[in-house]
Scaffold this motif. Structure first.
Motif, mmCIF file in Angstrom:
data_model
loop_
_atom_site.group_PDB
_atom_site.id
_atom_site.type_symbol
_atom_site.label_atom_id
_atom_site.label_comp_id
_atom_site.label_asym_id
_atom_site.label_seq_id
_atom_site.Cartn_x
_atom_site.Cartn_y
_atom_site.Cartn_z
ATOM 1 N N LEU A 195 0.830 -1.196 0.000
ATOM 2 C CA LEU A 195 0.000 0.000 0.000
ATOM 3 C C LEU A 195 0.872 1.256 0.000
ATOM 4 O O LEU A 195 0.574 2.232 -0.696
ATOM 5 C CB LEU A 195 -0.916 0.002 1.216
ATOM 6 C CG LEU A 195 -1.811 1.234 1.375
ATOM 7 C CD1 LEU A 195 -2.797 1.329 0.226
ATOM 8 C CD2 LEU A 195 -2.561 1.195 2.698
ATOM 9 N N THR A 196 1.974 1.229 0.775
ATOM 10 C CA THR A 196 2.886 2.369 0.819
ATOM 11 C C THR A 196 3.463 2.648 -0.561
ATOM 12 O O THR A 196 3.519 3.810 -1.010
ATOM 13 C CB THR A 196 4.020 2.100 1.816
ATOM 14 O OG1 THR A 196 3.467 1.948 3.137
ATOM 15 C CG2 THR A 196 5.025 3.242 1.833
ATOM 16 N N THR A 197 3.883 1.605 -1.245
ATOM 17 C CA THR A 197 4.449 1.773 -2.585
ATOM 18 C C THR A 197 3.421 2.352 -3.547
ATOM 19 O O THR A 197 3.693 3.319 -4.273
ATOM 20 C CB THR A 197 4.961 0.425 -3.122
ATOM 21 O OG1 THR A 197 6.018 -0.037 -2.280
ATOM 22 C CG2 THR A 197 5.472 0.567 -4.542
ATOM 23 N N ARG A 198 2.236 1.787 -3.543
ATOM 24 C CA ARG A 198 1.219 2.228 -4.505
ATOM 25 C C ARG A 198 0.757 3.647 -4.209
ATOM 26 O O ARG A 198 0.572 4.462 -5.122
ATOM 27 C CB ARG A 198 0.030 1.260 -4.485
ATOM 28 C CG ARG A 198 -0.960 1.570 -5.587
ATOM 29 C CD ARG A 198 -2.066 0.552 -5.679
ATOM 30 N NE ARG A 198 -3.005 0.929 -6.728
ATOM 31 C CZ ARG A 198 -4.242 0.495 -6.803
ATOM 32 N NH1 ARG A 198 -4.695 -0.351 -5.894
ATOM 33 N NH2 ARG A 198 -5.044 0.879 -7.772
ATOM 34 N N TYR A 199 0.549 3.963 -2.940
ATOM 35 C CA TYR A 199 0.084 5.306 -2.570
ATOM 36 C C TYR A 199 1.166 6.342 -2.892
ATOM 37 O O TYR A 199 0.869 7.426 -3.398
ATOM 38 C CB TYR A 199 -0.276 5.347 -1.091
ATOM 39 C CG TYR A 199 -1.099 6.560 -0.698
ATOM 40 C CD1 TYR A 199 -2.479 6.555 -0.852
ATOM 41 C CD2 TYR A 199 -0.490 7.692 -0.179
ATOM 42 C CE1 TYR A 199 -3.242 7.665 -0.495
ATOM 43 C CE2 TYR A 199 -1.244 8.808 0.180
ATOM 44 C CZ TYR A 199 -2.625 8.784 0.020
ATOM 45 O OH TYR A 199 -3.374 9.890 0.367
ATOM 46 N N GLY A 200 2.418 5.994 -2.584
ATOM 47 C CA GLY A 200 3.512 6.906 -2.886
ATOM 48 C C GLY A 200 3.624 7.189 -4.369
ATOM 49 O O GLY A 200 3.818 8.339 -4.795
ATOM 50 N N GLU A 201 3.523 6.155 -5.181
ATOM 51 C CA GLU A 201 3.608 6.335 -6.638
ATOM 52 C C GLU A 201 2.441 7.168 -7.160
ATOM 53 O O GLU A 201 2.610 8.011 -8.039
ATOM 54 C CB GLU A 201 3.634 4.976 -7.328
ATOM 55 C CG GLU A 201 4.927 4.202 -7.105
ATOM 56 C CD GLU A 201 4.879 2.811 -7.703
ATOM 57 O OE1 GLU A 201 3.768 2.376 -8.125
ATOM 58 O OE2 GLU A 201 5.931 2.147 -7.742
ATOM 59 N N ALA A 202 1.258 6.945 -6.624
ATOM 60 C CA ALA A 202 0.077 7.666 -7.090
ATOM 61 C C ALA A 202 0.125 9.149 -6.748
ATOM 62 O O ALA A 202 -0.423 9.983 -7.474
ATOM 63 C CB ALA A 202 -1.187 7.043 -6.497
ATOM 64 N N HIS A 203 0.805 9.487 -5.659
ATOM 65 C CA HIS A 203 0.819 10.877 -5.200
ATOM 66 C C HIS A 203 2.206 11.526 -5.283
ATOM 67 O O HIS A 203 2.389 12.636 -4.769
ATOM 68 C CB HIS A 203 0.300 10.950 -3.758
ATOM 69 C CG HIS A 203 -1.155 10.582 -3.629
ATOM 70 N ND1 HIS A 203 -2.176 11.459 -3.903
ATOM 71 C CD2 HIS A 203 -1.744 9.405 -3.296
ATOM 72 C CE1 HIS A 203 -3.344 10.855 -3.721
ATOM 73 N NE2 HIS A 203 -3.109 9.616 -3.347
#
Length: 376
Positions: free
Chosen positions: A143-151
């Motif tokens: 989740l950290t990876t995906r959220y970081g990439e999205a934002h």
């Protein structure tokens, strides 16, 4: 009204005899003393604990020597506190009880904690453990990876949460970790589950928390009013991008009921088992002006030291099992009552607190938030 709050000291290695029951009893007695009440005044009890078993809330009543008209036990982890609070406030308003103590706490040794992680729920035991994901770290790493990439957030951006909260923890004698944490130390920490490192994961401790919900005329000293409270459960199906949380759905009703907006709060207490989840909740509740997460993290939290989780949060104070959901409520009440010592936020009149829990395939499935207001 919330008349008092108390935290039984968090410890990594508690002394012999300081088991779950003893921790909860300590928090119970401490909260009543702060409220100027006695056990004889208590006619309601709410409990959240993973390690109280095989005892239940009624067994704790017997051990505490109280007879109650209202009794509740909540098993939903970090969401338990807000859930218990909502029910307790309604019970007092309805006259079902006059003084309710809400307790949450745990003492989980290494074996008990490992067992809890493996058997957290059927989804975990049957579908995640066989895949080699026996705990939340791997899920929150993704989740950290995906959220970081999205934002567009990098590790140093998300590191603003533990670094800023550690600065607050330095002023909290009850925090387990109080030494300053630099960005260099944060970035150099050993990995746990990429991209998560040591300082991204809450340290497991033993401890307990308590608050007293009672009719205002019975309380001594400043009290705190629950201005609004909202919950939402199993909202995952409503979030198409799977990056927002249930807080995005409940936020409009929460602020409308409270009659204030996120820009009005003086401090926020969000459930911070991982830095990314502190960011998710702040964003979904509208606490990030203009949605500029990087600016909010670097300038607002670090440079301006805006009061987010002034106890140090779970990332520095520690996570005492089910007590984690009540930890933020206790800190918010202490701040609103002007009892936070060196870390007191000046003119703290309004705060928002959150709780979430019951991890399924991403963040928790249970969400709750409350707006609390100081009364003179």
């Amino acid at each position: 009204m919330i008349a008092a709050a108390y935290e039984a000291r968090y410890e990594r290695h508690p002394a012999a005899g300081r088991d779950t029951t003893a921790l909860l009893a300590e928090a119970f007695a401490g909260a009543l003393e702060e409220a100027g009440l006695t056990a004889a005044d208590v006619d309601g009890l709410g409990v959240a604990s993973f390690s109280l078993q095989p005892d239940h809330a009624i067994d704790l009543c017997w051990r505490l020597g109280i007879t109650v008209r209202w009794l509740m036990e909540d098993p939903h982890g970090g969401a338990s506190a807000v859930n218990l609070l909502q029910h307790a406030v309604r019970a007092v308003e309805a006259g079902d009880a006059e003084t309710i103590v809400l307790l949450a706490g745990d003492h989980l040794d290494r074996a008990a904690f490992a067992r809890l992680v493996r058997q957290y729920n059927r989804a975990t035991a049957e579908q995640l453990v066989p895949l080699g994901y026996p705990g939340p770290n791997a899920l929150f790493a993704m989740l950290t990876t995906r959220y970081g990439e999205a934002h567009g957030l990098d590790r140093e951006d998300l590191g603003c949460v533990p670094v800023a909260q550690r600065a607050w923890a330095g002023r909290n004698p009850g925090a387990v970790y109080r030494a300053p944490l630099s960005f260099e130390e944060y970035l150099a920490a050993p990995p746990v589950a990429t991209p998560l490192t040591r300082y991204d994961c809450v340290p497991v401790v033993a401890g307990a928390d308590a608050i007293v919900v009672t009719r205002r005329e019975r309380a001594a000293g400043p009290t705190v009013r629950v201005r609004a409270i909202a919950q939402l459960h199993n909202d995952d199906q409503q979030q198409d991008d799977r990056l927002r949380s249930g807080f995005a759905t409940l936020a409009p009703d929460l602020w409308r009921t409270a009659g204030v907006g996120p820009e009005d709060v003086d401090a926020a207490y969000v459930y911070d088992d991982y830095p990314v989840m502190a960011v998710v909740q702040a964003a979904d509740l509208g606490l990030v002006p203009g949605g500029d997460l990087r600016r909010w993290l670097r300038r607002t939290l670090v440079e301006e030291a805006w009061p987010l989780n002034t106890s140090g949060g779970q990332l520095s104070a520690g996570q005492a099992g089910a007590a984690a959901g009540l930890h933020g409520v206790v800190e918010a009440v202490q701040q609103l009552r002007g009892r936070a010592g060196e870390r007191q936020v000046p003119a703290c009149e309004l705060a928002v607190v959150t709780g979430y829990g019951m991890v399924l395939y991403r963040h928790g499935a249970c969400h709750g938030a409350a707006v609390l207001e100081r009364l003179s």
